[in-house]
Scaffold this motif. Structure first.
Motif, short mmCIF file in Angstrom:
data_model
loop_
_atom_site.label_atom_id
_atom_site.label_comp_id
_atom_site.label_asym_id
_atom_site.label_seq_id
_atom_site.Cartn_x
_atom_site.Cartn_y
_atom_site.Cartn_z
N ALA A 160 51.88 34.01 48.93
CA ALA A 160 50.91 35.02 49.35
C ALA A 160 49.93 35.32 48.22
O ALA A 160 48.71 35.39 48.45
CB ALA A 160 51.62 36.30 49.79
N GLN A 161 50.43 35.47 47.00
CA GLN A 161 49.54 35.76 45.87
C GLN A 161 48.64 34.57 45.56
O GLN A 161 47.48 34.73 45.21
CB GLN A 161 50.35 36.16 44.65
CG GLN A 161 50.90 37.56 44.76
CD GLN A 161 51.52 38.04 43.46
OE1 GLN A 161 51.32 37.45 42.41
NE2 GLN A 161 52.27 39.12 43.55
N LYS A 162 49.19 33.36 45.69
CA LYS A 162 48.38 32.16 45.43
C LYS A 162 47.25 32.05 46.45
O LYS A 162 46.13 31.71 46.13
CB LYS A 162 49.24 30.91 45.44
CG LYS A 162 48.53 29.69 44.96
CD LYS A 162 49.47 28.54 44.78
CE LYS A 162 48.70 27.35 44.24
NZ LYS A 162 49.54 26.22 44.02
N ALA A 163 47.56 32.37 47.71
CA ALA A 163 46.56 32.32 48.76
C ALA A 163 45.45 33.34 48.50
O ALA A 163 44.28 33.10 48.81
CB ALA A 163 47.20 32.57 50.12
N ASP A 164 45.81 34.46 47.89
CA ASP A 164 44.85 35.50 47.55
C ASP A 164 44.10 35.20 46.25
O ASP A 164 43.22 35.96 45.86
CB ASP A 164 45.52 36.86 47.43
CG ASP A 164 46.02 37.37 48.77
OD1 ASP A 164 45.52 36.93 49.81
OD2 ASP A 164 46.94 38.22 48.77
N GLY A 165 44.50 34.12 45.56
CA GLY A 165 43.85 33.77 44.31
C GLY A 165 44.41 34.47 43.09
O GLY A 165 43.81 34.43 42.03
#
Length: 57
Positions: free
Chosen positions: A47-52
């Motif tokens: 989730a954090q990776k998808a949010d950058g």
């Protein structure tokens, strides 16, 4: 987990585990001495990776 318990749980010999997984021993010992290896659950990381926010350079 110690190698004896692991071998018993997996139904394998200690020798087989040592032959096939001995390359992991240094990393396992490092993790054992330094504590928890991952701070985030896989879902939180994704989730954090998808949010950058994680793993981006």
């Amino acid at each position: 987990m110690d190698i004896h318990g692991l071998a018993q749980q997996m139904g394998l010999s200690i020798g087989m585990i040592e032959r096939h997984y001995s390359n992991m021993t240094p990393r396992i010992k490092k993790d054992m001495f330094t504590g928890k290896r991952y701070e985030l659950l896989a879902e939180e990381y994704a989730a954090q990776k998808a949010d950058g926010g994680v793993g981006t350079a």
